[in-house]
Design a protein around this motif. Structure first.
Motif, PDB file in Angstrom:
ATOM      1  N   VAL A 117       0.840  -1.198   0.000  1.00 17.18           N
ATOM      2  CA  VAL A 117       0.000   0.000   0.000  1.00 17.18           C
ATOM      3  C   VAL A 117       0.875   1.248   0.000  1.00 17.18           C
ATOM      4  CG1 VAL A 117      -1.674   1.331   1.330  1.00 17.18           C
ATOM      5  CG2 VAL A 117      -1.913  -1.144   1.150  1.00 17.18           C
ATOM      6  N   ILE A 118       1.906   1.226   0.840  1.00 21.14           N
ATOM      7  CA  ILE A 118       2.808   2.379   0.907  1.00 21.14           C
ATOM      8  C   ILE A 118       3.584   2.512  -0.399  1.00 21.14           C
ATOM      9  CG2 ILE A 118       4.743   3.414   2.160  1.00 21.14           C
ATOM     10  CD1 ILE A 118       2.292   3.114   3.879  1.00 21.14           C
ATOM     11  N   PHE A 119       4.100   1.387  -0.846  1.00 19.34           N
ATOM     12  CA  PHE A 119       4.922   1.370  -2.050  1.00 19.34           C
ATOM     13  C   PHE A 119       4.104   1.843  -3.259  1.00 19.34           C
ATOM     14  CE2 PHE A 119       7.281  -0.908  -5.455  1.00 19.34           C
ATOM     15  CZ  PHE A 119       8.520  -0.336  -5.231  1.00 19.34           C
ATOM     16  N   GLY A 120       2.873   1.392  -3.327  1.00 19.52           N
ATOM     17  CA  GLY A 120       2.008   1.760  -4.452  1.00 19.52           C
ATOM     18  C   GLY A 120       1.266   3.060  -4.221  1.00 19.52           C
ATOM     19  N   MET A 121       1.655   3.804  -3.197  1.00 19.78           N
ATOM     20  CA  MET A 121       1.060   5.102  -2.877  1.00 19.78           C
ATOM     21  C   MET A 121      -0.470   5.036  -2.843  1.00 19.78           C
ATOM     22  SD  MET A 121       3.615   7.716  -4.823  1.00 19.78           S
ATOM     23  CE  MET A 121       4.114   6.673  -6.183  1.00 19.78           C
ATOM     24  N   ALA A 122      -0.972   3.915  -2.343  1.00 23.71           N
ATOM     25  CA  ALA A 122      -2.407   3.722  -2.139  1.00 23.71           C
ATOM     26  C   ALA A 122      -3.229   3.927  -3.407  1.00 23.71           C
ATOM     27  CB  ALA A 122      -2.924   4.608  -1.001  1.00 23.71           C
ATOM     28  N   ASN A 123      -2.639   3.630  -4.545  1.00 21.20           N
ATOM     29  CA  ASN A 123      -3.357   3.735  -5.809  1.00 21.20           C
ATOM     30  C   ASN A 123      -3.600   2.310  -6.317  1.00 21.20           C
ATOM     31  OD1 ASN A 123      -3.107   3.521  -8.803  1.00 21.20           O
ATOM     32  ND2 ASN A 123      -3.351   5.733  -8.643  1.00 21.20           N
ATOM     33  N   PRO A 124      -4.876   1.933  -6.562  1.00 22.05           N
ATOM     34  CA  PRO A 124      -5.161   0.507  -6.811  1.00 22.05           C
ATOM     35  C   PRO A 124      -4.267  -0.163  -7.862  1.00 22.05           C
ATOM     36  CG  PRO A 124      -7.191   1.701  -6.562  1.00 22.05           C
ATOM     37  CD  PRO A 124      -6.102   2.731  -6.523  1.00 22.05           C
ATOM     38  N   PRO A 125      -4.150   0.389  -9.084  1.00 19.30           N
ATOM     39  CA  PRO A 125      -3.289  -0.325 -10.045  1.00 19.30           C
ATOM     40  C   PRO A 125      -1.839  -0.419  -9.573  1.00 19.30           C
ATOM     41  CG  PRO A 125      -4.493   1.463 -11.127  1.00 19.30           C
ATOM     42  CD  PRO A 125      -4.762   1.585  -9.670  1.00 19.30           C
ATOM     43  N   LYS A 126      -1.340   0.645  -8.960  1.00 18.75           N
ATOM     44  CA  LYS A 126       0.051   0.617  -8.495  1.00 18.75           C
ATOM     45  C   LYS A 126       0.244  -0.366  -7.351  1.00 18.75           C
ATOM     46  CE  LYS A 126       1.246   5.329  -9.810  1.00 18.75           C
ATOM     47  NZ  LYS A 126       1.321   6.691  -9.287  1.00 18.75           N
ATOM     48  N   VAL A 127      -0.727  -0.398  -6.451  1.00 18.22           N
ATOM     49  CA  VAL A 127      -0.632  -1.337  -5.340  1.00 18.22           C
ATOM     50  C   VAL A 127      -0.696  -2.759  -5.881  1.00 18.22           C
ATOM     51  CG1 VAL A 127      -1.818  -2.199  -3.287  1.00 18.22           C
ATOM     52  CG2 VAL A 127      -1.562   0.250  -3.644  1.00 18.22           C
ATOM     53  N   PHE A 128      -1.560  -2.958  -6.884  1.00 17.84           N
ATOM     54  CA  PHE A 128      -1.676  -4.260  -7.534  1.00 17.84           C
ATOM     55  C   PHE A 128      -0.312  -4.680  -8.103  1.00 17.84           C
ATOM     56  CE2 PHE A 128      -2.617  -6.492 -11.624  1.00 17.84           C
ATOM     57  CZ  PHE A 128      -3.131  -7.658 -11.090  1.00 17.84           C
ATOM     58  N   LEU A 129       0.322  -3.753  -8.817  1.00 15.19           N
ATOM     59  CA  LEU A 129       1.636  -4.055  -9.393  1.00 15.19           C
ATOM     60  C   LEU A 129       2.667  -4.299  -8.297  1.00 15.19           C
ATOM     61  CD1 LEU A 129       1.794  -1.611 -12.420  1.00 15.19           C
ATOM     62  CD2 LEU A 129       1.515  -4.096 -12.437  1.00 15.19           C
ATOM     63  N   ALA A 130       2.591  -3.504  -7.239  1.00  9.90           N
ATOM     64  CA  ALA A 130       3.533  -3.686  -6.134  1.00  9.90           C
ATOM     65  C   ALA A 130       3.394  -5.085  -5.553  1.00  9.90           C
ATOM     66  CB  ALA A 130       3.292  -2.634  -5.057  1.00  9.90           C
ATOM     67  N   ALA A 131       2.133  -5.527  -5.389  1.00  7.50           N
ATOM     68  CA  ALA A 131       1.904  -6.859  -4.826  1.00  7.50           C
ATOM     69  C   ALA A 131       2.419  -7.928  -5.780  1.00  7.50           C
ATOM     70  CB  ALA A 131       0.422  -7.054  -4.537  1.00  7.50           C
ATOM     71  N   LEU A 132       2.207  -7.700  -7.084  1.00  7.22           N
ATOM     72  CA  LEU A 132       2.737  -8.654  -8.059  1.00  7.22           C
ATOM     73  C   LEU A 132       4.263  -8.717  -7.967  1.00  7.22           C
ATOM     74  CD1 LEU A 132       0.668  -8.219 -11.343  1.00  7.22           C
ATOM     75  CD2 LEU A 132       0.715 -10.175  -9.789  1.00  7.22           C
ATOM     76  N   LEU A 133       4.869  -7.541  -7.786  1.00  8.55           N
ATOM     77  CA  LEU A 133       6.319  -7.480  -7.674  1.00  8.55           C
ATOM     78  C   LEU A 133       6.792  -8.276  -6.457  1.00  8.55           C
ATOM     79  CD1 LEU A 133       8.933  -6.109  -8.809  1.00  8.55           C
ATOM     80  CD2 LEU A 133       8.573  -4.344  -7.094  1.00  8.55           C
ATOM     81  N   PHE A 134       6.077  -8.078  -5.335  1.00  8.86           N
ATOM     82  CA  PHE A 134       6.403  -8.854  -4.141  1.00  8.86           C
ATOM     83  C   PHE A 134       6.298 -10.346  -4.440  1.00  8.86           C
ATOM     84  CE2 PHE A 134       6.380  -5.039  -1.810  1.00  8.86           C
ATOM     85  CZ  PHE A 134       6.775  -5.291  -0.513  1.00  8.86           C
ATOM     86  N   GLY A 135       5.182 -10.714  -5.086  1.00 12.78           N
ATOM     87  CA  GLY A 135       4.963 -12.126  -5.408  1.00 12.78           C
ATOM     88  C   GLY A 135       6.057 -12.642  -6.323  1.00 12.78           C
ATOM     89  N   PHE A 136       6.422 -11.817  -7.298  1.00  8.62           N
ATOM     90  CA  PHE A 136       7.447 -12.211  -8.261  1.00  8.62           C
ATOM     91  C   PHE A 136       8.778 -12.441  -7.540  1.00  8.62           C
ATOM     92  CE2 PHE A 136      10.846 -10.956 -11.241  1.00  8.62           C
ATOM     93  CZ  PHE A 136      10.634 -11.912 -12.227  1.00  8.62           C
ATOM     94  N   LEU A 137       9.151 -11.499  -6.692  1.00 10.06           N
ATOM     95  CA  LEU A 137      10.425 -11.631  -5.988  1.00 10.06           C
ATOM     96  C   LEU A 137      10.427 -12.868  -5.097  1.00 10.06           C
ATOM     97  CD1 LEU A 137      11.081  -7.909  -5.167  1.00 10.06           C
ATOM     98  CD2 LEU A 137      12.453  -9.369  -6.641  1.00 10.06           C
TER      99      LEU A 137
END
Lengths: 519, 367, 312
Positions: free
Chosen positions: C241-261
């Motif tokens: 949420v912090i990383f994606g600046m609480a913006n749904p698509p960005k948070v979604f991508l951030a979570a995908l990035l976490f999952g990917f890593l």
């Protein structure tokens, strides 16, 4: 006789320890511009917050369009047709202009979706109708303060307000923006039959824009007058009130060395707008220099800059001859300065700490109170605190009381006691007796003069003209961050000085008049 | 005479609600036991037996207490100065690892040199790891709550990398799953009670606790911290170096956490494992919060927490009631205290309004 | 090359989707509370309770749907509980969040032991897992077939929910009110809408999302409940949420990035690179991101003041 649209009936508003409104009754008529004036703390904003439903009066009634207000909440006020533009804007910074204007009454699609296009259209229509130019799709945080104010006004208009309250609308505006605002006010009153209530303390604005004017002082309504029947002088005397008679305080000694010197200072306020515009002054040992200014004309920022609380943008200032730009408050204190801040709760005390702790701060590392600058000598600390408690006549349940539970007067005595007992050659004092009872005022005044007589250089700012006149050896007036006049004590009266404080006369006219007199 | 009554009265009402909350939480725990088919009397009896039954279990309880107490104090030290260190867990890991490696590398050196160096390394590493978020907060105003939460995970994974599978600091010993080399026996703290976890670490802990209490309550520095935490603007106005105070409070907090990590290893674990702490810091934080960051209160409350925690473990073994009951009880105490605080605030507001009305009446009558 | 092939293949993307899904769900909930001005670090506990309740009711009713339904209902209750403290009683959101995590951790294990008589893990053939979805038309298409076919239904539901979250926040008046409640509550209040109410709603929705996340974890991702199985996903979601600046698509991508890593980490393990190191990256990235955001905001302000001076 026009019909009454708003009626206040015996309104009293009691906050703990402060009677903000005291039995206020008057009418506001449909289609007029009503100015409400008074010093800060006179109760204007409280009264308007009651009308807008933010505060519920402790007693008394409000009638809007003949209907008694039963429930005090902004949404009820809105449904009665009351709109308010607050001094601090109620806008969501990241939303666009249009989104702010339609908030809570958004145009919708299919019942649940926000029709953003329609919001823009609505805004454009409003802009056209009222001539308040502003771009619908701009983000609010990126437009100027003047434009933000327009958004606020449009917001109330969109919700169908026909009574518009403007709380100190010109405080943040440039002269040109102010003129534009006045045009808008005239337009909506004449063309849309709106009623406008404007809170202000700039008297020439009252003369320029209002039909009637109500003056408040210390929670009471002093009077309501037709604007055409009064002038700025009369209004100023109503605002300032009759003189409070105090015993004369004996002033002795002659001014000595220059202790504070400011040279062409520029200081910005919290919003980054320039509040002090090129002020130069000198304060000598053994004199009190009083600043007479109406709230918001740069005196707060000036004093904060001189004490190191606020950065200086341009210019220089010297404390005891040492250039002090960029020094921290701690470093400036070491040069020999103590400071009574304007807002004691925000700046002057730690509410949850005890009286003792608040009194000792600043001296906690002195050898009298701590061994090796570390171990507090509890008994010396307590003895010292009790001494000051006695000497400064604090009332209450003792030195271990949390400062937050003290009355305004006692809290101020804690601040005064601490700062005065630093025994510094310089004192900077802001609003020393705001919200303080008469007895404590007298006491604090005597302490200030005692310091002066001992050779202290005192710079004093106060919204209370009586106080400035009583204590000062010299007085300067500030208007919009500039010095508009300088006077020796006894050279001018309160009426005369209020012209300089309200910007209707300045140093140039003063010189001219002085020249004329000399001839 | 009446100068003390005010603060006493405040403390008294706080203590009353605290005791009531604890009693209520224990009762709720009893109800939970009843509902799930156990006998609460039996349960709590087993708990007490598990703590006071013999010297070994009591030693374990004291060992638990000192961990809770130190982590709680670490939280108190920084929050007093207005900083929220949520990163104690990470500081504990890094400090523990640093002290362990110091011990491992100094094998053969006199304990008189090696052990103090281990203390130093734990405190420095823990303190340094707290300094990072502190500086980010003070200089850039980046929320230290969020950064410390993130840095926790960074530290824990990093330690886990170093000491597991093929990590560079993993022991060569066969037959262990992971962890570093063991700290030489000569450096280990003496056991105070045989076969218990209680070591001379309790003496060091007592010293640290005393210093914390002393600094916070009896010194100019403690006063400066209090004022800074309560009203930073006033601190700045008064000429205090508030930035330094905040940063050093955070460093002190991190250093204490680092030492807790060291005590875990030098007290009984002997080697650093990535299971060195099971969220010990969070428990300590809860203790500190419940006690409003009062040092003396934290010391007392950590004993209570240790009793419940160790007792619940014993209860699980003897009666079969899950030991997690302790967490449930802790959480309920916090909820009740929070609720009480909120309700008190609400009642206070009502009282103020009533007082205002009365004041007005009096004025009217006076007229 | 061989190593690269072993790490970066279609299986990696599959894993990314699978591991990211519960985090995305929780992060959408955390995003809503964040937007409403509540710092919610109690998500981990919310997920855990959701996972436990879902398994229990799936087992008891032999229905995965019942499991999900009850998990959501309980999520609503937790959301209300959280909001009563944080919004109504104005307790410290941080303390309540931490206490909620402790409470959830304790309660789930306690109940696991008392109800199912097991310690650690409860898995049983009687637990009905969530169905997977198969699209015939994707069959045989490279990449898309293995990637998008036969995933748990929640994987697809999650994408829809991300879109709905965005739609709610940016295309309905309620979303605007919720954001106003967080950004400038006074302006919402003076417009006649209760900011408290919006915060309550955000908190309840967060409970629902965490209920979903928990249900997916225990009925979709795995078919069991184990002690502490949220495994800090609540905190990872918070970081997203912090990383994606609480913006749904960005948070979604951030979570995908976490999952990917995370997925890369698991795969790298098989070629000898420690997973722990890859696991560090997202957290470190969040800290750096935060510093960047704040620092650039600071610069903006300073520039503003400078401009002012030039006009003197």
């Amino acid at each position: 006789m026009q019909e009454s649209i708003v009626r206040f009936e015996n309104i009293s508003m009691q906050f703990p320890g402060v009677l903000a409104n005291d039995d206020v009754s008057f009418d506001i008529k449909k289609g007029e511009v009503f100015a409400l004036v008074g010093e800060n703390g006179a109760g204007k904003s409280t009264l308007m917050n009651i009308l807008y439903g933010i505060n519920k009066p402790t007693s008394g009634n409000v009638y809007i369009k003949g209907q008694k207000v039963e429930k005090f909440s902004p949404s009820d006020a809105i449904s009665h047709g009351v709109g308010m533009v607050h001094q601090h804007f109620m806008l969501v910074p990241s939303f666009t202009v249009a989104q702010n204007i339609v908030m809570s009454k958004e145009p919708r699609k299919y019942g649940i979706f926000y029709n953003l296009k329609e919001a823009n259209n609505i805004t454009r229509r409003l802009v056209e109708e009222y001539g308040l130019e502003v771009e619908a799709e701009d983000t609010v945080e990126e437009i100027s303060v003047g434009l933000q104010q327009r958004v606020e006004i449009l917001k109330t208009l969109y919700r169908g307000a026909d009574v518009l309250i403007l709380d100190e609308p010109t405080a943040v505006l440039t002269p040109q923006e102010t003129e534009e605002l006045f045009q808008v006010i005239r337009k909506i009153v004449e063309e849309k039959q709106m009623t406008v209530i404007i809170i202000t303390h700039k008297l020439y604005e009252v003369m320029a824009i209002s039909d009637r004017v109500g003056v408040m002082r210390q929670g009471k309504l002093v009077g309501v007058e037709e604007t055409k029947n009064v002038n700025e002088r009369i209004l100023a005397s109503m605002m300032v009130g009759r003189e409070v008679l105090f015993d004369d305080i004996e002033k002795t000694g002659e001014p000595g060395e220059v202790q504070i010197k400011a040279d062409n200072l520029y200081v910005a306020d919290n919003r980054g707008l320039m509040a002090v515009n090129g002020v130069s002054l000198e304060v000598r040992a053994g004199e009190v220099l009083g600043i007479a200014a109406i709230e918001g004309n740069g005196q707060s920022e000036l004093l904060e800059a001189l004490t190191g609380m606020r950065p200086v943008q341009r210019g220089e200032f010297y404390i005891q001859g040492e250039k002090s730009n960029g020094k921290t408050p701690g470093q400036i204190r070491e040069l020999g300065l103590a400071h009574i801040p304007e807002d004691r709760v925000a700046t002057g005390v730690s509410l949850q700490s005890t009286i003792t702790e608040n009194l000792i701060i600043g001296k906690q590392r002195q050898s009298a109170f701590s061994k090796y600058k570390l171990h507090l000598k509890q008994s010396s600390v307590v003895r010292y605190a009790e001494e000051l408690f006695e000497k400064f006549d604090m009332r209450g349940s003792g030195i271990e009381t949390a400062v937050g539970s003290l009355s305004g007067g006692n809290m101020q005595k804690v601040v005064v006691a601490r700062e005065f007992s630093f025994d510094t050659p310089i004192l900077i004092i802001a609003q020393p007796t705001r919200g303080v009872d008469i007895g404590a005022i007298e006491f604090i005044h005597k302490q200030i003069i005692k310091k002066r007589n001992e050779g202290c250089a005192v710079l004093l700012a106060s919204a209370d003209l009586d106080e400035v006149f009583r204590l000062s050896d010299r007085i300067i007036t500030l208007y919009e961050g500039k010095i508009t006049g300088e006077f020796k004590a006894g050279e001018i009266d309160k009426m005369g000085i209020s012209y300089y404080m309200t910007g209707s006369r300045d140093a140039d006219t003063q010189k001219e008049e002085g020249g004329a007199q000399n001839e | 005479m009446n100068k003390l009554t005010d603060s006493l009265r405040n403390n008294k009402s706080y203590l009353t609600s605290l005791v009531l909350s604890i009693v209520a939480a224990l009762l709720i725990g009893a109800v939970l036991m009843l509902v799930t088919g156990y006998n609460p009397v039996e349960g709590y009896a087993a708990m007490l037996k598990g703590v006071f039954g013999n010297s070994r279990v009591f030693g374990n309880t004291l060992a638990k207490m000192l961990t809770l107490c130190l982590t709680g104090l670490a939280m108190a030290v920084c929050s007093k100065a207005g900083m929220f260190n949520v990163g104690g867990e990470g500081q504990l890991f890094l400090g523990g690892l640093a002290a362990t490696m110091t011990g491992v590398y100094l094998q053969g050196v006199s304990p008189l040199i090696a052990v103090p160096l281990a203390f130093l390394s734990a405190a420095v590493v823990g303190g340094f790891y707290a300094w990072i978020p502190a500086v980010l907060k003070v200089k850039l105003n980046v929320s230290e709550v969020i950064t410390t939460i993130m840095l926790n995970s960074v530290a824990i994974y990093f330690c886990s990398y170093l000491t597991n599978s093929s990590g560079p600091l993993r022991t060569d010993d066969k037959g262990v799953l992971g962890g570093t080399e063991a700290v030489p026996d000569a450096f280990m703290f003496d056991q105070l009670i045989p076969r218990s976890n209680l070591s001379t670490a309790i003496i060091y802990s007592a010293a640290i606790a005393f210093i914390c209490w002393y600094v916070m309550k009896k010194t100019s520095v403690g006063l400066e911290m209090k004022v800074t935490g309560e009203n930073p603007r006033f601190a700045f106005f008064s000429g205090l170096k508030k930035d330094n105070i905040m940063i050093w409070a955070m460093i002190a907090s991190g250093a204490i956490c680092g030492l807790v990590g060291m005590f875990e290893v030098y007290g009984y674990q002997q080697r650093f494992l990535d299971s060195i702490s099971n969220e010990f810091y969070y428990d300590g934080m809860l203790v500190a919060m419940i006690m409003n960051y009062s040092p003396l209160g934290i010391i007392l409350m950590s004993f209570f927490f240790a009793v419940i925690d160790i007792g619940a473990g014993a209860m699980e073994l003897s009666v079969g009631i899950s030991g997690e009951l302790s967490d449930i009880i802790f959480a309920i105490i916090i909820f009740l205290m929070a609720a009480e605080g909120g309700i008190r605030k609400y009642l206070n507001e009502k009282k103020i309004q009533k007082k205002a009305r009365e004041e007005l009446e009096l004025r009217k009558e006076a007229k | 090359m061989e190593i690269l092939a072993e790490v970066f293949n279609i299986g990696l993307l599959q894993n990314t989707l699978r591991t990211a899904t519960p985090v995305i769900l929780a992060a959408m909930g955390g995003l809503l509370t964040e937007k409403a001005g509540i710092m919610n670090i109690g998500m981990d506990g919310m997920i855990l309770v959701g996972a436990f309740v879902a398994v229990s009711f799936s087992f008891a009713c032999t229905s995965a749907a019942m499991g999900v339904l009850v998990a959501v209902l309980v999520g609503i209750l937790i959301g209300i509980f959280f909001a009563i403290f944080v919004v109504k009683l104005k307790s410290d959101e941080f303390i309540i969040g931490m206490a909620l995590n402790t409470f959830a951790g304790g309660l789930t294990v306690y109940l696991l032991r008392s109800i199912f008589g097991v310690k650690g893990t409860f898995s049983d053939k009687g637990i009905v897992s969530l169905p997977t979805v198969h699209f015939d038309f994707l069959e045989g298409i490279p990449v898309l077939d293995p990637l998008l076919n036969d995933n748990s239904i929640f994987v697809y539901l999650t994408w829809i929910l991300v879109f709905l979250t965005w739609l709610f926040l940016y295309r309905t008046p309620y979303g605007f009110w919720l954001r106003a409640a967080g950004e400038h509550p006074e302006s919402l209040e003076t417009a006649g809408i209760s900011a408290q109410k919006m915060k309550f709603i955000a908190s309840i929705l967060c409970g629902v999302f965490c209920g979903f996340a928990g249900a997916h974890l225990s009925l979709g991702y795995l078919t069991m409940f184990s002690e502490g199985m949220s495994n800090s996903r609540g905190f990872i979601a918070f970081a997203c949420v912090i990383f994606g600046m609480a913006n749904p698509p960005k948070v979604f991508l951030a979570a995908l990035l976490f999952g990917f890593l995370q997925a890369v980490g698991i795969r790298l393990q098989s070629v000898g690179v420690p997973a722990d190191l890859t696991a560090i990256t997202p957290y470190l990235a969040t800290v750096l991101m935060l510093v960047y955001i704040v620092a650039s905001g600071d610069r903006k302000k300073k520039n503003k003041a400078k401009k002012q001076l030039e006009n003197i």
